[in-house]
Design a protein around this motif. Sequence first.
Motif, short mmCIF file in Angstrom:
data_model
loop_
_atom_site.label_atom_id
_atom_site.label_comp_id
_atom_site.label_asym_id
_atom_site.label_seq_id
_atom_site.Cartn_x
_atom_site.Cartn_y
_atom_site.Cartn_z
N SER A 163 35.34 41.36 -18.23
CA SER A 163 34.00 41.43 -17.63
C SER A 163 33.02 42.10 -18.61
O SER A 163 33.28 43.19 -19.12
CB SER A 163 34.07 42.23 -16.33
N ASP A 306 26.20 30.78 -19.39
CA ASP A 306 24.74 30.76 -19.28
C ASP A 306 24.11 29.53 -19.94
O ASP A 306 22.97 29.18 -19.63
CB ASP A 306 24.13 32.03 -19.89
N ILE A 328 33.51 30.75 -14.82
CA ILE A 328 33.05 32.14 -14.68
C ILE A 328 32.35 32.38 -13.33
O ILE A 328 32.74 33.29 -12.59
CB ILE A 328 32.08 32.53 -15.83
C1 UD1 Z 1 27.02 39.04 -17.85
C2 UD1 Z 1 25.67 38.45 -18.18
C3 UD1 Z 1 25.54 37.06 -17.60
C4 UD1 Z 1 26.69 36.21 -18.08
C5 UD1 Z 1 28.02 36.87 -17.78
C6 UD1 Z 1 29.23 36.11 -18.33
C7 UD1 Z 1 24.22 40.39 -18.33
C8 UD1 Z 1 23.05 41.12 -17.77
N1 UD1 Z 1 24.63 39.29 -17.64
O1 UD1 Z 1 27.07 39.15 -16.43
O2 UD1 Z 1 24.31 36.49 -18.03
O3 UD1 Z 1 26.65 34.95 -17.40
O4 UD1 Z 1 28.04 38.21 -18.35
O5 UD1 Z 1 29.09 35.95 -19.69
O6 UD1 Z 1 24.74 40.72 -19.40
N2 UD1 Z 1 33.89 40.04 -11.94
C9 UD1 Z 1 34.71 40.57 -10.97
N3 UD1 Z 1 34.71 41.93 -10.78
C10 UD1 Z 1 33.92 42.76 -11.51
C11 UD1 Z 1 33.09 42.21 -12.50
C12 UD1 Z 1 33.09 40.83 -12.69
O7 UD1 Z 1 35.44 39.85 -10.28
O8 UD1 Z 1 33.95 43.99 -11.29
C13 UD1 Z 1 33.86 38.58 -12.13
C14 UD1 Z 1 32.49 37.98 -11.78
O9 UD1 Z 1 32.37 37.72 -10.41
C15 UD1 Z 1 32.46 36.73 -12.60
C16 UD1 Z 1 33.24 37.13 -13.86
O10 UD1 Z 1 34.01 38.29 -13.50
O11 UD1 Z 1 33.16 35.71 -11.95
C17 UD1 Z 1 32.35 37.43 -15.05
O12 UD1 Z 1 31.51 38.52 -14.76
P1 UD1 Z 1 30.95 39.51 -15.87
O13 UD1 Z 1 31.55 39.18 -17.21
O14 UD1 Z 1 31.11 40.88 -15.36
O15 UD1 Z 1 29.44 39.10 -15.90
P2 UD1 Z 1 28.20 40.04 -15.75
O16 UD1 Z 1 28.39 41.28 -16.55
O17 UD1 Z 1 27.84 40.16 -14.31
#
Ligand code: UD1
Length: 417
Positions: A163, A306, A328
């Motif tokens: 993440s 994205d 994702i």
């Molecule tokens: C960041 C970016 C976003 C991009 C994404 C993936 C920013 C502000 N946003 O979002 O533009 O599309 O990375 O490259 O930098 N997840 C969980 N639990 C958590 C955290 C995440 O299940 O605690 C899941 C999310 O639901 C999603 C996946 O992991 O399905 C990816 O999320 P994450 O990499 O955390 O993306 P963001 O940081 O929200």
Amino acid sequence: MAKITINGGKKLNGAIKLHGAKNSVLPILAATVLLPGISVIHNCPELSDVEAAVRILEHLGAKVTRENNTVTVDCGDLKNHTIPDDLMREMRSSIVFLGAIAARMGKAFLSSPGGCELGPRPIDLHLTALNELGLNIEEEHGILSCECCDGMKGTDIHLSFPSVGATENIILAGVTAKGTTVIHGAAKEPEISDLADFLNGAGANIQGAGSDNIVIIGTPCLHAAEHTVIPDRIEAATYLAATAVTGGRITLLGAIPAHLTPVMSVLKTAGCELSVKQNEVSLIAPVRLKRVPVIRTMPHPGFPTDAGSPLMAMLSVADGSSMFVENIFENRFRIVDELKRFGAKIYTNGRVAVIEGVKSLSGASVECTDLRGGAALVVAALVANGTTEINKIHHLDRGYERLTENLSALGALIERC
Ligand code: UD1
């Protein structure tokens, strides 16, 4: 309500300078919370998400000034450890402030970000990791009350998914912790490396950013820093797709070609000619785009989620059928119904979308469902015959600075009113 109108069919042609990366500047602004001095951040894009981050900083007690694309943040004297609910709702990635506020103030109080336009956006990985670093977190009625009386303590953290936000939160919480924090299975996005570079410039000791394992040796005293934000690779992908769909040619100035490798690879398969120089990427589009058999969105260095929506719009006029597998975010395909209004033939089933290329699109009245979905509508409108009206453009203002001015300079017939 503001809207964008586009008269499609004009080939884009010319050069544009990329802005700073939205996804870099947000965690970097959060990182300034850790620095008791005046930090100077260059190449800071003018976006509504950045304004929201600035309002959070000001609410915490920071003094923030902006001159063109340079933002100065003075976090010498912070008074607050809360983020108001309206700011958490405005920008769900405000959760990245949690690690920094808790590390600096010993406590943090904010509402849980909840769901968003891309589907449920859980923060379990953030909270579990911060808890392992010593943050006591209580969650009740959607409010997070967090405290770490003795400060953060470095530890080994294993992420079950790389993440981006959780990796950033751990870095922010671990950088001033007692002892060493190791993130196993960290996100490898370029924005993670940019955050680490900013913090290392402020006296931190972060090694391995950009790889699976990041080692953070806790450093109690950080100082203010000056930093230039990396260029926005998603803005770059959007302009490349927008140019390719019109059969035009473009040069992106101030690009980092290595960050665009997976996107350039798809564009080459679609028949575009790409060339790179040190800080430039140029594209010449073919007369008709070719199909791209399969695109799978993946964590970096895979194809970025994205960039999926704008490229999907581009492939809707390719010769043959293409397929997207979204790995994702489950709600990425919400924009498909809007793209169908142009006459695009896209069929979805769960995380898979099949795009049957058509010869032409026609102008439509559409609305943005999310930031990158909005970019997809712009791409479709640029090639569609006739006039398109795009509504709910506040989504676009979150991530694209001077979008209409840039496209207009490239030859598009576009107006914001
Ligand atoms: C960041 C970016 C976003 C991009 C994404 C993936 C920013 C502000 N946003 O979002 O533009 O599309 O990375 O490259 O930098 N997840 C969980 N639990 C958590 C955290 C995440 O299940 O605690 C899941 C999310 O639901 C999603 C996946 O992991 O399905 C990816 O999320 P994450 O990499 O955390 O993306 P963001 O940081 O929200």
